[in-house]
Design a protein around this motif. Sequence first.
Motif, PDB file in Angstrom:
ATOM      1  N   ILE A   3      -5.776  -5.093   9.129  1.00  0.00           N
ATOM      2  CA  ILE A   3      -4.388  -5.017   8.679  1.00  0.00           C
ATOM      3  C   ILE A   3      -3.486  -5.107   9.895  1.00  0.00           C
ATOM      4  CG2 ILE A   3      -2.671  -3.478   7.641  1.00  0.00           C
ATOM      5  CD1 ILE A   3      -4.909  -2.466   5.801  1.00  0.00           C
ATOM      6  N   ASP A   4      -2.494  -5.976   9.815  1.00  0.00           N
ATOM      7  CA  ASP A   4      -1.572  -6.159  10.934  1.00  0.00           C
ATOM      8  C   ASP A   4      -0.711  -4.918  11.131  1.00  0.00           C
ATOM      9  OD1 ASP A   4      -2.429  -8.714  11.511  1.00  0.00           O
ATOM     10  OD2 ASP A   4      -0.990  -9.665  10.157  1.00  0.00           O
ATOM     11  N   VAL A   5      -0.652  -4.450  12.364  1.00  0.00           N
ATOM     12  CA  VAL A   5       0.207  -3.314  12.713  1.00  0.00           C
ATOM     13  C   VAL A   5       0.925  -3.658  14.007  1.00  0.00           C
ATOM     14  CG1 VAL A   5      -1.244  -1.580  11.567  1.00  0.00           C
ATOM     15  CG2 VAL A   5      -1.689  -2.170  13.949  1.00  0.00           C
ATOM     16  N   SER A   6       1.955  -2.879  14.324  1.00  0.00           N
ATOM     17  CA  SER A   6       2.708  -3.125  15.554  1.00  0.00           C
ATOM     18  C   SER A   6       1.833  -2.819  16.777  1.00  0.00           C
ATOM     19  CB  SER A   6       3.959  -2.240  15.588  1.00  0.00           C
ATOM     20  OG  SER A   6       3.585  -0.886  15.781  1.00  0.00           O
ATOM     21  N   GLN A  48      -5.729   0.873   4.747  1.00  0.00           N
ATOM     22  CA  GLN A  48      -5.413   0.271   3.449  1.00  0.00           C
ATOM     23  C   GLN A  48      -4.359   1.084   2.699  1.00  0.00           C
ATOM     24  OE1 GLN A  48      -8.948  -1.718   1.279  1.00  0.00           O
ATOM     25  NE2 GLN A  48      -9.847   0.020   2.377  1.00  0.00           N
ATOM     26  N   ILE A  49      -4.396   2.405   2.856  1.00  0.00           N
ATOM     27  CA  ILE A  49      -3.385   3.239   2.209  1.00  0.00           C
ATOM     28  C   ILE A  49      -1.999   2.863   2.721  1.00  0.00           C
ATOM     29  CG2 ILE A  49      -2.470   5.583   1.987  1.00  0.00           C
ATOM     30  CD1 ILE A  49      -5.293   6.618   1.863  1.00  0.00           C
ATOM     31  N   ALA A  50      -1.894   2.709   4.040  1.00  0.00           N
ATOM     32  CA  ALA A  50      -0.600   2.335   4.628  1.00  0.00           C
ATOM     33  C   ALA A  50      -0.152   0.959   4.138  1.00  0.00           C
ATOM     34  CB  ALA A  50      -0.697   2.357   6.150  1.00  0.00           C
ATOM     35  N   HIS A  51      -1.111   0.109   3.838  1.00  0.00           N
ATOM     36  CA  HIS A  51      -0.787  -1.230   3.342  1.00  0.00           C
ATOM     37  C   HIS A  51      -0.202  -1.175   1.922  1.00  0.00           C
ATOM     38  CE1 HIS A  51      -1.091  -5.545   2.765  1.00  0.00           C
ATOM     39  NE2 HIS A  51      -1.839  -5.366   1.693  1.00  0.00           N
ATOM     40  N   HIS A  52      -0.752  -0.293   1.093  1.00  0.00           N
ATOM     41  CA  HIS A  52      -0.332  -0.222  -0.314  1.00  0.00           C
ATOM     42  C   HIS A  52       0.833   0.741  -0.551  1.00  0.00           C
ATOM     43  CE1 HIS A  52      -3.539  -2.792  -1.676  1.00  0.00           C
ATOM     44  NE2 HIS A  52      -4.468  -2.009  -1.181  1.00  0.00           N
ATOM     45  N   ALA A  53       0.850   1.860   0.155  1.00  0.00           N
ATOM     46  CA  ALA A  53       1.897   2.867  -0.061  1.00  0.00           C
ATOM     47  C   ALA A  53       3.172   2.445   0.668  1.00  0.00           C
ATOM     48  CB  ALA A  53       1.430   4.222   0.456  1.00  0.00           C
ATOM     49  N   LYS A  54       4.304   2.730   0.064  1.00  0.00           N
ATOM     50  CA  LYS A  54       5.593   2.389   0.685  1.00  0.00           C
ATOM     51  C   LYS A  54       6.508   3.613   0.707  1.00  0.00           C
ATOM     52  CE  LYS A  54       4.261  -1.947   0.764  1.00  0.00           C
ATOM     53  NZ  LYS A  54       3.349  -2.251   1.860  1.00  0.00           N
ATOM     54  N   PRO A  55       6.060   4.699   1.333  1.00  0.00           N
ATOM     55  CA  PRO A  55       6.896   5.902   1.337  1.00  0.00           C
ATOM     56  C   PRO A  55       8.108   5.724   2.244  1.00  0.00           C
ATOM     57  CG  PRO A  55       5.031   6.216   2.783  1.00  0.00           C
ATOM     58  CD  PRO A  55       4.845   4.872   2.121  1.00  0.00           C
ATOM     59  N   VAL A  56       9.208   6.295   1.829  1.00  0.00           N
ATOM     60  CA  VAL A  56      10.429   6.226   2.633  1.00  0.00           C
ATOM     61  C   VAL A  56      10.688   7.562   3.321  1.00  0.00           C
ATOM     62  CG1 VAL A  56      12.922   5.840   2.544  1.00  0.00           C
ATOM     63  CG2 VAL A  56      11.395   4.469   1.106  1.00  0.00           C
ATOM     64  N   SER A  57      10.401   8.653   2.598  1.00  0.00           N
ATOM     65  CA  SER A  57      10.675   9.981   3.142  1.00  0.00           C
ATOM     66  C   SER A  57       9.807  10.999   2.414  1.00  0.00           C
ATOM     67  CB  SER A  57      12.160  10.327   2.959  1.00  0.00           C
ATOM     68  OG  SER A  57      12.486  10.337   1.580  1.00  0.00           O
ATOM     69  N   PHE A 179      -6.648  -0.030  -6.634  1.00  0.00           N
ATOM     70  CA  PHE A 179      -6.647  -1.116  -5.650  1.00  0.00           C
ATOM     71  C   PHE A 179      -8.069  -1.255  -5.117  1.00  0.00           C
ATOM     72  CE2 PHE A 179      -2.491   0.849  -5.690  1.00  0.00           C
ATOM     73  CZ  PHE A 179      -1.623  -0.243  -5.751  1.00  0.00           C
ATOM     74  N   PRO A 180      -8.745  -2.366  -5.387  1.00  0.00           N
ATOM     75  CA  PRO A 180     -10.106  -2.540  -4.872  1.00  0.00           C
ATOM     76  C   PRO A 180     -10.115  -2.461  -3.349  1.00  0.00           C
ATOM     77  CG  PRO A 180      -9.590  -4.230  -6.506  1.00  0.00           C
ATOM     78  CD  PRO A 180      -8.306  -3.524  -6.196  1.00  0.00           C
ATOM     79  N   SER A 181     -11.118  -1.783  -2.806  1.00  0.00           N
ATOM     80  CA  SER A 181     -11.236  -1.665  -1.351  1.00  0.00           C
ATOM     81  C   SER A 181     -11.514  -3.021  -0.728  1.00  0.00           C
ATOM     82  CB  SER A 181     -12.360  -0.695  -0.991  1.00  0.00           C
ATOM     83  OG  SER A 181     -12.579  -0.712   0.401  1.00  0.00           O
ATOM     84  N   ALA A 182     -10.821  -3.289   0.378  1.00  0.00           N
ATOM     85  CA  ALA A 182     -11.045  -4.544   1.109  1.00  0.00           C
ATOM     86  C   ALA A 182     -12.106  -4.371   2.195  1.00  0.00           C
ATOM     87  CB  ALA A 182      -9.741  -5.020   1.736  1.00  0.00           C
ATOM     88  N   THR A 183     -12.581  -3.126   2.387  1.00  0.00           N
ATOM     89  CA  THR A 183     -13.553  -2.875   3.448  1.00  0.00           C
ATOM     90  C   THR A 183     -14.929  -2.478   2.923  1.00  0.00           C
ATOM     91  OG1 THR A 183     -12.853  -0.566   3.652  1.00  0.00           O
ATOM     92  CG2 THR A 183     -11.774  -2.169   5.106  1.00  0.00           C
ATOM     93  N   LYS A 184     -14.989  -2.037   1.652  1.00  0.00           N
ATOM     94  CA  LYS A 184     -16.278  -1.627   1.100  1.00  0.00           C
ATOM     95  C   LYS A 184     -16.387  -2.109  -0.331  1.00  0.00           C
ATOM     96  CE  LYS A 184     -19.385   2.211   0.324  1.00  0.00           C
ATOM     97  NZ  LYS A 184     -19.493   3.626  -0.010  1.00  0.00           N
ATOM     98  N   GLY A 186     -17.073  -2.518  -4.074  1.00  0.00           N
ATOM     99  CA  GLY A 186     -17.234  -1.568  -5.157  1.00  0.00           C
ATOM    100  C   GLY A 186     -16.382  -0.325  -5.044  1.00  0.00           C
ATOM    101  N   ALA A 187     -15.882  -0.030  -3.847  1.00  0.00           N
ATOM    102  CA  ALA A 187     -15.031   1.146  -3.652  1.00  0.00           C
ATOM    103  C   ALA A 187     -13.583   0.817  -4.040  1.00  0.00           C
ATOM    104  CB  ALA A 187     -15.105   1.617  -2.204  1.00  0.00           C
ATOM    105  N   ALA A 188     -12.751   1.852  -4.120  1.00  0.00           N
ATOM    106  CA  ALA A 188     -11.366   1.636  -4.547  1.00  0.00           C
ATOM    107  C   ALA A 188     -10.452   2.714  -3.992  1.00  0.00           C
ATOM    108  CB  ALA A 188     -11.280   1.633  -6.067  1.00  0.00           C
ATOM    109  N   ILE A 189      -9.179   2.375  -3.908  1.00  0.00           N
ATOM    110  CA  ILE A 189      -8.132   3.355  -3.641  1.00  0.00           C
ATOM    111  C   ILE A 189      -7.392   3.544  -4.959  1.00  0.00           C
ATOM    112  CG2 ILE A 189      -6.003   3.815  -2.375  1.00  0.00           C
ATOM    113  CD1 ILE A 189      -7.190   1.896  -0.199  1.00  0.00           C
ATOM    114  N   ILE A 190      -7.342   4.795  -5.403  1.00  0.00           N
ATOM    115  CA  ILE A 190      -6.713   5.109  -6.688  1.00  0.00           C
ATOM    116  C   ILE A 190      -5.395   5.831  -6.436  1.00  0.00           C
ATOM    117  CG2 ILE A 190      -7.018   6.177  -8.943  1.00  0.00           C
ATOM    118  CD1 ILE A 190     -10.012   6.092  -8.508  1.00  0.00           C
ATOM    119  N   ASN A 191      -4.325   5.242  -6.948  1.00  0.00           N
ATOM    120  CA  ASN A 191      -2.999   5.845  -6.822  1.00  0.00           C
ATOM    121  C   ASN A 191      -2.704   6.594  -8.113  1.00  0.00           C
ATOM    122  OD1 ASN A 191       0.401   4.673  -6.828  1.00  0.00           O
ATOM    123  ND2 ASN A 191      -0.431   6.432  -5.755  1.00  0.00           N
ATOM    124  N   ILE A 192      -2.605   7.915  -8.015  1.00  0.00           N
ATOM    125  CA  ILE A 192      -2.478   8.762  -9.203  1.00  0.00           C
ATOM    126  C   ILE A 192      -1.111   9.435  -9.251  1.00  0.00           C
ATOM    127  CG2 ILE A 192      -3.320  10.944 -10.208  1.00  0.00           C
ATOM    128  CD1 ILE A 192      -6.134  10.026  -9.630  1.00  0.00           C
TER     129      ILE A 192
END
Length: 198
Positions: A3-6, A48-57, A179-184, A186-192
């Motif tokens: 994932i691209d980061v600064s 991957q969490i940082a890629h999907h989540a868009k928290p502001v505060s 969100f299906p995991s891009a690194t493993k 069958g795994a997943a990130i679940i946003n609840i």
Amino acid sequence: MTIDVSRETEERLDDYAALIRKWNPRINLVAPATLPDLRQRHIDDCLQIAHHAKPVSGLWADLGSGGGLPGLVVAIAFQGRAIRFTLVESDQRKAAFLRTAIRQLDLADTTVLSSRIEALEPLKADHISARALAPLPRLMAYLDRHLAIDGRAWLMKGEQWRSEVAEARKHWNFTADVFPSATKSGAAIINISGVSHV
């Protein structure tokens, strides 16, 4: 997957990886066999969490932080935003590692609570994350206790995530975006969100 980061974030992630390698022989922060593949297996996985989540505060609580996966990785990725991070870790040695890492990585808005999750006063967190902590049915009680009413949780789950979701739905109402995991495979990130008792 990368994932691209600064550049600044990349440097902090490299420094964090170096800290894990330094401490791991004394405290088992990650399985020793995974150290050669630390970046993809652990750090990119959590990014991957940082890629999907868009928290502001708000307050971001990482439950069962261990060696800071995903809590420290997410704190590094979101450095500079109006987000406070609380890492919850009951193991005193791991909590000591987390405090050292926070200091050396200059993560001013990140703190550690060395306590059992169920013993804490409700955190009312806007965001919660957890990785390899507990099966989803058990995690739901933690979310019910510590999520703000309109809060969202980001849970990293393995290949059994579907059966865990089905089991959790027997006792809990919740919305789950997967969100299906891009690194493993069958795994997943679940946003609840929207957690309540059945």
